[in-house]
Design an enzyme around this catalytic site. Structure first.
Site, PDB file in Angstrom:
ATOM      1  N   GLY A 104     109.828  38.056 125.388  1.00 30.45           N
ATOM      2  CA  GLY A 104     109.177  38.670 126.540  1.00 30.45           C
ATOM      3  C   GLY A 104     110.170  39.185 127.555  1.00 30.45           C
ATOM      4  O   GLY A 104     110.016  38.957 128.758  1.00 30.45           O
ATOM      5  N   ARG A 155     110.553  43.002 130.745  1.00 28.69           N
ATOM      6  CA  ARG A 155     110.212  43.126 132.173  1.00 28.69           C
ATOM      7  C   ARG A 155     110.235  41.742 132.805  1.00 28.69           C
ATOM      8  O   ARG A 155     110.332  40.731 132.131  1.00 28.69           O
ATOM      9  CB  ARG A 155     108.817  43.747 132.335  1.00 28.69           C
ATOM     10  CG  ARG A 155     107.728  43.019 131.549  1.00 28.69           C
ATOM     11  CD  ARG A 155     106.329  43.446 131.961  1.00 28.69           C
ATOM     12  NE  ARG A 155     106.038  44.838 131.671  1.00 28.69           N
ATOM     13  CZ  ARG A 155     105.568  45.282 130.494  1.00 28.69           C
ATOM     14  NH1 ARG A 155     105.364  44.430 129.498  1.00 28.69           N
ATOM     15  NH2 ARG A 155     105.291  46.551 130.315  1.00 28.69           N
ATOM     16  N   ASN A 207     110.148  32.623 126.671  1.00 27.48           N
ATOM     17  CA  ASN A 207     109.626  33.095 127.953  1.00 27.48           C
ATOM     18  C   ASN A 207     108.325  33.869 127.839  1.00 27.48           C
ATOM     19  O   ASN A 207     107.572  33.964 128.816  1.00 27.48           O
ATOM     20  CB  ASN A 207     110.697  33.991 128.609  1.00 27.48           C
ATOM     21  CG  ASN A 207     110.159  34.778 129.773  1.00 27.48           C
ATOM     22  OD1 ASN A 207     109.925  34.239 130.862  1.00 27.48           O
ATOM     23  ND2 ASN A 207     109.957  36.083 129.567  1.00 27.48           N
ATOM     24  N   SER A 216     105.540  25.993 133.917  1.00 27.67           N
ATOM     25  CA  SER A 216     105.002  26.421 135.210  1.00 27.67           C
ATOM     26  C   SER A 216     104.521  25.188 135.950  1.00 27.67           C
ATOM     27  O   SER A 216     104.159  24.174 135.328  1.00 27.67           O
ATOM     28  CB  SER A 216     103.833  27.384 134.998  1.00 27.67           C
ATOM     29  OG  SER A 216     103.081  27.566 136.181  1.00 27.67           O
ATOM     30  N   TYR A 223      95.908  28.044 130.476  1.00 35.41           N
ATOM     31  CA  TYR A 223      97.326  28.288 130.774  1.00 35.41           C
ATOM     32  C   TYR A 223      98.032  26.974 131.131  1.00 35.41           C
ATOM     33  O   TYR A 223      99.128  26.693 130.640  1.00 35.41           O
ATOM     34  CB  TYR A 223      97.412  29.276 131.927  1.00 35.41           C
ATOM     35  CG  TYR A 223      98.798  29.619 132.406  1.00 35.41           C
ATOM     36  CD1 TYR A 223      99.597  30.524 131.719  1.00 35.41           C
ATOM     37  CD2 TYR A 223      99.291  29.069 133.590  1.00 35.41           C
ATOM     38  CE1 TYR A 223     100.858  30.863 132.185  1.00 35.41           C
ATOM     39  CE2 TYR A 223     100.551  29.403 134.068  1.00 35.41           C
ATOM     40  CZ  TYR A 223     101.331  30.296 133.362  1.00 35.41           C
ATOM     41  OH  TYR A 223     102.575  30.624 133.826  1.00 35.41           O
ATOM     42  N   ALA A 279      97.208  23.923 130.279  1.00 29.26           N
ATOM     43  CA  ALA A 279      97.339  23.069 129.105  1.00 29.26           C
ATOM     44  C   ALA A 279      98.508  23.520 128.231  1.00 29.26           C
ATOM     45  O   ALA A 279      99.277  22.697 127.728  1.00 29.26           O
ATOM     46  CB  ALA A 279      96.042  23.075 128.303  1.00 29.26           C
ATOM     47  N   LYS A 315     101.185  25.203 129.225  1.00 25.96           N
ATOM     48  CA  LYS A 315     102.444  24.964 129.910  1.00 25.96           C
ATOM     49  C   LYS A 315     102.764  23.463 130.006  1.00 25.96           C
ATOM     50  O   LYS A 315     103.941  23.073 130.014  1.00 25.96           O
ATOM     51  CB  LYS A 315     102.411  25.591 131.304  1.00 25.96           C
ATOM     52  CG  LYS A 315     102.450  27.121 131.293  1.00 25.96           C
ATOM     53  CD  LYS A 315     103.642  27.662 130.525  1.00 25.96           C
ATOM     54  CE  LYS A 315     103.838  29.149 130.737  1.00 25.96           C
ATOM     55  NZ  LYS A 315     104.971  29.682 129.931  1.00 25.96           N
ATOM     56  N   ILE A 370     106.445  33.283 141.557  1.00 26.17           N
ATOM     57  CA  ILE A 370     107.479  34.294 141.335  1.00 26.17           C
ATOM     58  C   ILE A 370     106.795  35.658 141.280  1.00 26.17           C
ATOM     59  O   ILE A 370     105.745  35.820 140.661  1.00 26.17           O
ATOM     60  CB  ILE A 370     108.241  34.039 140.020  1.00 26.17           C
ATOM     61  CG1 ILE A 370     108.785  32.599 139.971  1.00 26.17           C
ATOM     62  CG2 ILE A 370     109.370  35.050 139.863  1.00 26.17           C
ATOM     63  CD1 ILE A 370     109.811  32.255 141.020  1.00 26.17           C
TER      64      ILE A 370
END
Length: 275
Positions: free
Chosen positions: A13, A16, A87, A149, A162, A164, A166, A195
């Protein structure tokens, strides 16, 4: 001389956002980097913009065989692998009582299953050289950095899927650290707070992406974005470059004795039900 001269890195990833900033730092310090993204044209543009010694691998890492092909691309290009940064990811937010099985599974796939498969594919190229080096009485450290995160470490309303995924990344990191420490593979995670990326930009019709042929809305409401000065003790969200600094540290020789840890890069933000 760069501190990463002679090293080969994969950053998933990385066309960007945080991934791109991480690839840039690694390249600036001498690493050769595989730029990976769903969008091959954007990945190539990123490689062209960043300069340095890089190669591009485009593909959907959630598809069977793609993580293996990604690692094979690095090995075919440079014959080794020293650093793996997991990432790649995105968000599909909904309260749990309205969340579909598909949205649940897709978040676990990209945030947990993809790192697992990529690490598994990289295993021979990280473990076997270490066995030879051990016989020769040498220590050569290699690095795995998994991106988590504070949604995973603290939870976040509307992000059960998300969060779970992370949280699972942290468990994967700690377990792998115990398994591969003997091979001098440092395995750590970075848990990011707020971020400034597409995931935290304004939630509007221009901030969308396409995943598997489906348009996916990214971002958060502007009302929530206005809370940043109150939620973050440093008073603002972090930049992708500041986020990448945490990843770079865990890829560098200065982290050789840092192992099985989750580094929080949050500007001091640690909200949540901590007890």
């Amino acid at each position: 001389m760069g501190v990463l001269d002679g090293k080969v890195a994969i950053v998933t990833g990385s066309a960007r956002g945080i991934g791109r900033a991480t690839a840039q730092l690694l390249l600036e310090h001498g690493a050769r980097v595989v730029i990976n993204d769903l969008d091959g044209d954007l990945a190539q543009q990123t490689a062209d913009d960043l300069g340095g010694e890089s190669t591009v691998f485009a593909g959907d890492l959630t598809q069977d065989g793609t993580p293996d092909a990604l690692v094979a691309h690095a090995i075919d290009t440079w014959g080794q692998l020293d650093i793996l940064v997991n990432n790649a990811g995105y968000t599909l937010d909904a309260p749990i009582h309205k969340m579909s099985d598909d949205w649940w599974s897709r978040m676990l796939d990209i945030h947990l299953t993809v790192p697992f498969r990529t690490i598994r594919a990289a295993a021979p190229h990280l473990r076997e050289p270490a066995k030879r080096e051990r016989e020769e009485g040498r220590e050569v450290f290699r690095k795995i950095v998994n991106v988590s995160s504070i949604s995973g470490t603290l939870g976040n309303a509307g992000q059960a899927n998300y969060s779970a995924g992370k949280a699972g990344v942290v468990g994967l990191t700690r377990t792998l650290a115990k398994e591969w420490g003997q091979f001098k593979v440092n395995v750590n995670a970075v848990a990011f707070g707020w971020i400034e990326t597409r995931l935290t930009a304004s939630k509007d019709e221009t901030n969308v992406t396409e995943i598997g042929g489906e348009r996916v809305q990214l971002g958060i409401p502007d009302g929530m974005r206005e809370l940043a000065p109150m939620l973050v003790p440093l008073g603002r969200p972090g930049t992708p470059e500041e986020a990448a600094g945490g990843i770079f540290y865990l890829c560098s020789p200065w982290s050789n004795y840092v192992h099985g840890q989750t580094l929080h890069v949050t500007g001091g933000q640690m909200g949540g039900m901590t007890g």
